[in-house]
Design a protein around this motif. Structure first.
Motif, PDB file in Angstrom:
ATOM      1  N   VAL A 136       0.849  -1.182   0.000  1.00  0.00           N
ATOM      2  CA  VAL A 136       0.000   0.000   0.000  1.00  0.00           C
ATOM      3  C   VAL A 136       0.888   1.236   0.000  1.00  0.00           C
ATOM      4  CG1 VAL A 136      -1.801   1.233   1.263  1.00  0.00           C
ATOM      5  CG2 VAL A 136      -1.713  -1.246   1.354  1.00  0.00           C
ATOM      6  N   SER A 137       0.513   2.235  -0.788  1.00  0.00           N
ATOM      7  CA  SER A 137       1.247   3.499  -0.784  1.00  0.00           C
ATOM      8  C   SER A 137       0.242   4.647  -0.849  1.00  0.00           C
ATOM      9  CB  SER A 137       2.234   3.556  -1.952  1.00  0.00           C
ATOM     10  OG  SER A 137       1.555   3.373  -3.169  1.00  0.00           O
ATOM     11  N   PRO A 138       0.636   5.812  -0.332  1.00  0.00           N
ATOM     12  CA  PRO A 138      -0.307   6.946  -0.306  1.00  0.00           C
ATOM     13  C   PRO A 138      -0.458   7.588  -1.679  1.00  0.00           C
ATOM     14  CG  PRO A 138       1.794   7.627   0.564  1.00  0.00           C
ATOM     15  CD  PRO A 138       1.911   6.155   0.289  1.00  0.00           C
ATOM     16  N   ILE A 139      -1.569   8.253  -1.855  1.00  0.00           N
ATOM     17  CA  ILE A 139      -1.753   9.118  -3.018  1.00  0.00           C
ATOM     18  C   ILE A 139      -1.510  10.518  -2.480  1.00  0.00           C
ATOM     19  CG2 ILE A 139      -3.378  10.015  -4.711  1.00  0.00           C
ATOM     20  CD1 ILE A 139      -4.830   7.337  -4.526  1.00  0.00           C
ATOM     21  N   GLY A 140      -0.475  11.135  -2.929  1.00  0.00           N
ATOM     22  CA  GLY A 140      -0.114  12.441  -2.388  1.00  0.00           C
ATOM     23  C   GLY A 140       0.839  12.277  -1.220  1.00  0.00           C
ATOM     24  N   PRO A 141       0.996  13.340  -0.436  1.00  0.00           N
ATOM     25  CA  PRO A 141       1.997  13.306   0.626  1.00  0.00           C
ATOM     26  C   PRO A 141       1.597  12.470   1.849  1.00  0.00           C
ATOM     27  CG  PRO A 141       0.860  15.412   0.608  1.00  0.00           C
ATOM     28  CD  PRO A 141       0.373  14.649  -0.588  1.00  0.00           C
ATOM     29  N   ALA A 142       0.304  12.224   2.068  1.00  0.00           N
ATOM     30  CA  ALA A 142      -0.124  11.498   3.272  1.00  0.00           C
ATOM     31  C   ALA A 142      -1.339  10.632   2.963  1.00  0.00           C
ATOM     32  CB  ALA A 142      -0.467  12.492   4.377  1.00  0.00           C
ATOM     33  N   TYR A 143      -1.515   9.607   3.792  1.00  0.00           N
ATOM     34  CA  TYR A 143      -2.699   8.759   3.662  1.00  0.00           C
ATOM     35  C   TYR A 143      -3.955   9.508   4.093  1.00  0.00           C
ATOM     36  CZ  TYR A 143       0.447   4.733   3.228  1.00  0.00           C
ATOM     37  OH  TYR A 143       1.393   3.845   2.816  1.00  0.00           O
ATOM     38  N   PHE A 144      -3.824  10.284   5.179  1.00  0.00           N
ATOM     39  CA  PHE A 144      -4.971  10.990   5.765  1.00  0.00           C
ATOM     40  C   PHE A 144      -4.652  12.462   5.937  1.00  0.00           C
ATOM     41  CE2 PHE A 144      -4.899   6.729   7.817  1.00  0.00           C
ATOM     42  CZ  PHE A 144      -6.072   6.225   7.296  1.00  0.00           C
ATOM     43  N   THR A 145      -5.658  13.302   5.761  1.00  0.00           N
ATOM     44  CA  THR A 145      -5.556  14.710   6.150  1.00  0.00           C
ATOM     45  C   THR A 145      -6.857  15.091   6.826  1.00  0.00           C
ATOM     46  OG1 THR A 145      -6.376  15.473   3.998  1.00  0.00           O
ATOM     47  CG2 THR A 145      -3.982  15.368   4.279  1.00  0.00           C
ATOM     48  N   LEU A 146      -6.763  16.022   7.768  1.00  0.00           N
ATOM     49  CA  LEU A 146      -7.929  16.506   8.507  1.00  0.00           C
ATOM     50  C   LEU A 146      -8.008  18.007   8.303  1.00  0.00           C
ATOM     51  CD1 LEU A 146     -10.230  16.160  10.561  1.00  0.00           C
ATOM     52  CD2 LEU A 146      -8.513  16.345  12.380  1.00  0.00           C
ATOM     53  N   ASP A 147      -9.145  18.462   7.798  1.00  0.00           N
ATOM     54  CA  ASP A 147      -9.356  19.879   7.555  1.00  0.00           C
ATOM     55  C   ASP A 147     -10.721  20.259   8.135  1.00  0.00           C
ATOM     56  OD1 ASP A 147      -9.188  22.469   6.566  1.00  0.00           O
ATOM     57  OD2 ASP A 147      -9.975  21.904   4.605  1.00  0.00           O
ATOM     58  N   ALA A 148     -10.719  20.936   9.276  1.00  0.00           N
ATOM     59  CA  ALA A 148     -11.953  21.333   9.980  1.00  0.00           C
ATOM     60  C   ALA A 148     -12.804  20.096  10.264  1.00  0.00           C
ATOM     61  CB  ALA A 148     -12.701  22.399   9.197  1.00  0.00           C
ATOM     62  N   THR A 149     -13.874  19.888   9.511  1.00  0.00           N
ATOM     63  CA  THR A 149     -14.760  18.746   9.769  1.00  0.00           C
ATOM     64  C   THR A 149     -14.696  17.703   8.652  1.00  0.00           C
ATOM     65  OG1 THR A 149     -16.603  19.848   8.670  1.00  0.00           O
ATOM     66  CG2 THR A 149     -16.365  20.196  11.064  1.00  0.00           C
ATOM     67  N   THR A 150     -13.622  17.716   7.886  1.00  0.00           N
ATOM     68  CA  THR A 150     -13.513  16.791   6.754  1.00  0.00           C
ATOM     69  C   THR A 150     -12.208  16.003   6.832  1.00  0.00           C
ATOM     70  OG1 THR A 150     -14.758  18.338   5.387  1.00  0.00           O
ATOM     71  CG2 THR A 150     -13.524  16.638   4.247  1.00  0.00           C
ATOM     72  N   VAL A 151     -12.343  14.702   6.687  1.00  0.00           N
ATOM     73  CA  VAL A 151     -11.178  13.820   6.609  1.00  0.00           C
ATOM     74  C   VAL A 151     -11.061  13.367   5.157  1.00  0.00           C
ATOM     75  CG1 VAL A 151     -10.195  11.607   7.308  1.00  0.00           C
ATOM     76  CG2 VAL A 151     -11.378  13.030   8.984  1.00  0.00           C
ATOM     77  N   THR A 152      -9.862  13.493   4.614  1.00  0.00           N
ATOM     78  CA  THR A 152      -9.581  13.029   3.254  1.00  0.00           C
ATOM     79  C   THR A 152      -8.591  11.870   3.344  1.00  0.00           C
ATOM     80  OG1 THR A 152      -9.877  15.277   2.443  1.00  0.00           O
ATOM     81  CG2 THR A 152      -8.757  13.741   0.986  1.00  0.00           C
ATOM     82  N   TYR A 153      -8.847  10.839   2.579  1.00  0.00           N
ATOM     83  CA  TYR A 153      -7.916   9.710   2.540  1.00  0.00           C
ATOM     84  C   TYR A 153      -7.595   9.389   1.086  1.00  0.00           C
ATOM     85  CZ  TYR A 153     -11.898   6.748   1.325  1.00  0.00           C
ATOM     86  OH  TYR A 153     -12.981   6.189   0.696  1.00  0.00           O
ATOM     87  N   GLY A 154      -6.440   8.805   0.879  1.00  0.00           N
ATOM     88  CA  GLY A 154      -6.043   8.370  -0.451  1.00  0.00           C
ATOM     89  C   GLY A 154      -4.939   7.337  -0.345  1.00  0.00           C
ATOM     90  N   PHE A 155      -5.155   6.198  -0.975  1.00  0.00           N
ATOM     91  CA  PHE A 155      -4.136   5.154  -0.988  1.00  0.00           C
ATOM     92  C   PHE A 155      -4.313   4.303  -2.235  1.00  0.00           C
ATOM     93  CE2 PHE A 155      -7.755   3.467   1.313  1.00  0.00           C
ATOM     94  CZ  PHE A 155      -7.875   2.148   0.894  1.00  0.00           C
ATOM     95  N   GLN A 156      -3.247   3.628  -2.592  1.00  0.00           N
ATOM     96  CA  GLN A 156      -3.319   2.696  -3.714  1.00  0.00           C
ATOM     97  C   GLN A 156      -2.701   1.369  -3.301  1.00  0.00           C
ATOM     98  OE1 GLN A 156      -1.426   4.557  -7.026  1.00  0.00           O
ATOM     99  NE2 GLN A 156       0.552   4.703  -6.036  1.00  0.00           N
ATOM    100  N   ILE A 157      -3.295   0.309  -3.819  1.00  0.00           N
ATOM    101  CA  ILE A 157      -2.835  -1.038  -3.502  1.00  0.00           C
ATOM    102  C   ILE A 157      -2.191  -1.614  -4.759  1.00  0.00           C
ATOM    103  CG2 ILE A 157      -3.522  -3.331  -2.738  1.00  0.00           C
ATOM    104  CD1 ILE A 157      -5.977  -2.017  -1.440  1.00  0.00           C
ATOM    105  N   ALA A 158      -0.967  -2.086  -4.618  1.00  0.00           N
ATOM    106  CA  ALA A 158      -0.243  -2.657  -5.752  1.00  0.00           C
ATOM    107  C   ALA A 158      -0.836  -4.011  -6.125  1.00  0.00           C
ATOM    108  CB  ALA A 158       1.229  -2.812  -5.398  1.00  0.00           C
ATOM    109  N   THR A 159      -0.919  -4.258  -7.418  1.00  0.00           N
ATOM    110  CA  THR A 159      -1.340  -5.563  -7.917  1.00  0.00           C
ATOM    111  C   THR A 159      -0.345  -5.983  -8.989  1.00  0.00           C
ATOM    112  OG1 THR A 159      -2.753  -4.704  -9.691  1.00  0.00           O
ATOM    113  CG2 THR A 159      -3.774  -4.999  -7.528  1.00  0.00           C
ATOM    114  N   GLU A 160      -0.555  -7.154  -9.565  1.00  0.00           N
ATOM    115  CA  GLU A 160       0.352  -7.641 -10.596  1.00  0.00           C
ATOM    116  C   GLU A 160       0.225  -6.853 -11.892  1.00  0.00           C
ATOM    117  OE1 GLU A 160       0.460 -11.858 -11.145  1.00  0.00           O
ATOM    118  OE2 GLU A 160       0.441 -12.219  -8.996  1.00  0.00           O
TER     119      GLU A 160
END
Length: 184
Positions: A136-160
């Motif tokens: 698993v690797s992040p999309i962007g600089p971090a897996y999670f970010t918190l901004d006021a009342t919003t959580v953003t997540y982004g990750f990618q899973i490697a496959t063949e």
């Protein structure tokens, strides 16, 4: 003896060397084509299997994050860990979601992604919950970010074949406290 009797009829009882070589070459070509088709089918099936497994694991992980954050009373993002005090089904519960970097040492981090409940002070490797078994690797600089009342997540899973990407933005429905450690 007549001249007709001395002329021998051609012998058609067997194969000539040329016919035998042509038959072997054609059989080899056809066998090669069949083997290539079987190998390509097997490789494609492996790609589909790993992509399907990664998609299923990622969807379970992402939906767990979304459900917990949507019902959150307190949220904290620290590095690759999202901690959420959430109220699901009327019960207050602490949940943590954590990613282990794809280049982590397998001796100390045997699993490359995880999510689940945890008790205060419990080691992350003992957290039960959904596990991602691929890199698993992040999309962007971090897996999670918190901004006021919003959580953003982004990750990618490697496959063949190609990575499976998951990203989302979740707005908290409840009034909640950001920061600190919601599960201590």
């Amino acid at each position: 003896m007549s001249s007709a009797a001395s002329v021998r009829e051609p012998d058609d009882a067997g194969l000539s060397l040329i016919e035998l070589i042509v038959a072997m070459v054609l059989t080899g070509i056809l066998s090669g084509v069949v083997v290539m088709i079987l190998v390509n089918s097997w490789t494609t099936q492996q790609d589909v299997t790993t992509t399907t497994a990664a998609t299923n694991e990622g969807q379970v992980f992402a939906s767990s994050i979304e459900r917990a954050v949507r019902n959150a009373e307190a949220v904290s993002v620290s590095g690759d860990v999202l901690q959420v005090r959430t109220r699901i089904g009327g019960v207050v519960d602490c949940r943590a979601f954590r990613f282990v970097p794809a280049d982590a040492d397998p001796a100390t981090e045997p699993l490359t992604g995880d999510a689940g409940f945890f008790a205060t002070g419990a080691a992350p490797l003992t957290w039960p919950g959904a596990w991602i078994t691929e890199k698993v690797s992040p999309i962007g600089p971090a897996y999670f970010t918190l901004d006021a009342t919003t959580v953003t997540y982004g990750f990618q899973i490697a496959t063949e074949s190609a990575p499976v990407v998951f990203q989302g933005e979740i707005a908290v429905r409840n009034a909640f406290a950001a920061g600190g450690s919601p599960c201590l």
